[in-house]
Design a protein around this motif. Structure first.
Motif, short mmCIF file in Angstrom:
data_model
loop_
_atom_site.label_atom_id
_atom_site.label_comp_id
_atom_site.label_asym_id
_atom_site.label_seq_id
_atom_site.Cartn_x
_atom_site.Cartn_y
_atom_site.Cartn_z
N GLY A 18 -12.87 26.24 -19.12
CA GLY A 18 -13.80 27.25 -18.64
C GLY A 18 -15.11 27.23 -19.39
O GLY A 18 -15.77 26.20 -19.50
N ASP A 19 -15.47 28.37 -19.96
CA ASP A 19 -16.78 28.50 -20.60
C ASP A 19 -16.82 27.93 -22.01
O ASP A 19 -17.90 27.76 -22.57
N ARG A 20 -15.66 27.67 -22.61
CA ARG A 20 -15.63 27.28 -24.01
C ARG A 20 -15.18 25.83 -24.16
O ARG A 20 -14.72 25.21 -23.22
N TRP A 59 -16.58 21.00 -18.25
CA TRP A 59 -16.54 22.32 -17.59
C TRP A 59 -17.12 23.43 -18.46
O TRP A 59 -17.34 24.54 -17.98
N ALA A 60 -17.34 23.16 -19.75
CA ALA A 60 -17.83 24.21 -20.66
C ALA A 60 -19.14 24.79 -20.14
O ALA A 60 -20.09 24.06 -19.84
N GLY A 61 -19.19 26.10 -20.03
CA GLY A 61 -20.41 26.78 -19.61
C GLY A 61 -20.61 26.86 -18.11
O GLY A 61 -21.60 27.43 -17.65
N THR A 62 -19.69 26.29 -17.31
CA THR A 62 -19.87 26.34 -15.86
C THR A 62 -19.46 27.66 -15.25
O THR A 62 -19.86 28.01 -14.14
N GLY A 63 -18.61 28.40 -15.98
CA GLY A 63 -18.10 29.65 -15.43
C GLY A 63 -16.95 29.45 -14.45
O GLY A 63 -16.44 30.42 -13.88
#
Length: 357
Positions: A18-20, A59-63
């Motif tokens: 996810g975001d991290r 995917w990091a930061g894609t939401g």
């Protein structure tokens, strides 16, 4: 007429990118299996470090949440229509990106599942899913009698490729820049060496093999210098030299007569039919190229090698860790530890049998 009651939906955990830079755990509900599918209560799942760290970064930061994992093993909880050969209670190993994910309960097409013999630990059987990739890679190499092989990278796939090449009576040497990874290869009874000096041994008087040579590149990252050295090494021997890419790496190739008649191949995925939803659910068939197998056949061949002791997951030093420690596991894998991968354990089925932290 007797009505058939569908099995109830189940709640389970799932790891997602996810975001991290580390995964998140979410809760999902898994309904009854559809046509050509099995629902499995997981006992173990295997982390594929190169692939999963790649997607965590991507995917990091894609939401958006991307389910991680594609290697699971456990007990069949429900069988969907049109899934022959399986029954509730079967012990199975299951594979499939986005399907055999890290989670307590997974739903997987039946052609991406194989039954596991009672005498085989499910924690060993879960390795068959990555071993199917290695089986496919060795098939793609078209090894011939007398061929010598070098396997660059002592990660999971590299160790599996070397074991499979060795059981087919080919001399295989595992190469890695890290001594601890070389030690892991040696503990499996494989020939192993540190660094790239291995590729220059003819200059020091080593004899050439009777057959040809094949190099498997099973690492990650930049492989330019290694590829060049490997190509020179393979080209010195008689026969047709081959270089088979298996990992996720980048390299520049300077094509010239110095390469000789080098065949460069890439072994993608794990056989014909993988990532084909129609084939996986039994709605269509595929034909593998001559000398290769479908993903179903390769998964069974890998499982047979484990059952016969030719591939030895128990000696590969894979820690078994509860899913609750997932963030810790991926943080450690980013540091490239001595062990090539980690097995997650779950609270259902056989998850706690033989577990070790």
């Amino acid at each position: 007429m007797t009505s058939i009651t569908a099995p109830p939906a189940l709640t389970s955990r799932r790891l997602v990118a996810g975001d991290r830079a580390l995964p998140d755990t979410v809760t999902v509900r898994t309904g009854p299996p559809g046509r050509g599918e099995l629902r499995v209560r997981a006992a173990y799942s295997l982390v594929s470090p190169g692939t999963e760290l790649h997607y965590l970064d991507r995917w990091a930061g894609t939401g958006e949440g991307l389910p991680l994992g594609y290697c699971s093993a456990g007990v069949v909880d429900a069988v969907g229509p049109g899934a022959p050969g399986f029954a509730v209670g079967d012990r199975v190993t299951a594979m499939g990106w986005g399907e055999a994910v890290h989670g307590d309960v997974v739903t997987v097409p039946y052609r991406l599942c194989r039954r596991v013999a009672d005498g085989v630990d499910l924690a060993d059987a879960v390795v068959a899913n990555l071993a199917a990739t290695a089986v496919h890679a060795v098939d793609r190499a078209e090894l011939r009698p007398g061929d010598e092989t070098a396997v660059v990278g002592a990660g999971m796939v590299g160790l599996l490729v070397a074991q499979i090449a060795a059981v087919r009576d080919h001399r295989a040497t595992v190469l890695d820049l890290r001594p601890e990874r070389v030690g892991a290869a040696a503990s499996l009874g494989l020939s192993a060496a540190t660094g790239r000096d291995f590729f220059d041994r003819e200059e020091k008087g080593a004899e050439l093999p009777e057959g040809g040579r094949c190099v498997f590149l099973c690492g990650t990252g930049e492989a330019g210098e290694t590829l060049a050295a490997a190509a020179r090494w393979a080209g010195r021997a008689p026969g047709r030299p081959r270089l088979v890419g298996v990992g996720r790496f980048s390299a520049r190739v300077d094509f010239s007569v110095e390469l000789g008649n080098l065949d460069i191949r890439y072994a993608a995925r794990c056989g014909a039919g993988y990532r084909d939803p129609s084939y996986a659910r039994g709605l269509s068939d595929v034909s593998a190229p001559e000398g290769e197998g479908t993903v179903t056949e390769n998964l069974q061949r890998a499982l047979d090698l484990i059952e016969d002791g030719a591939v030895q997951p128990a000696r590969m030093g894979l820690p078994r860790v509860p899913l609750e420690r997932a963030a810790e596991v991926y943080a450690e894998l980013r540091e490239r530890p001595a062990h090539p991968a980690v097995i997650f354990t779950y609270g259902s089925g056989e998850a706690n049998e033989g577990s070790r932290a």
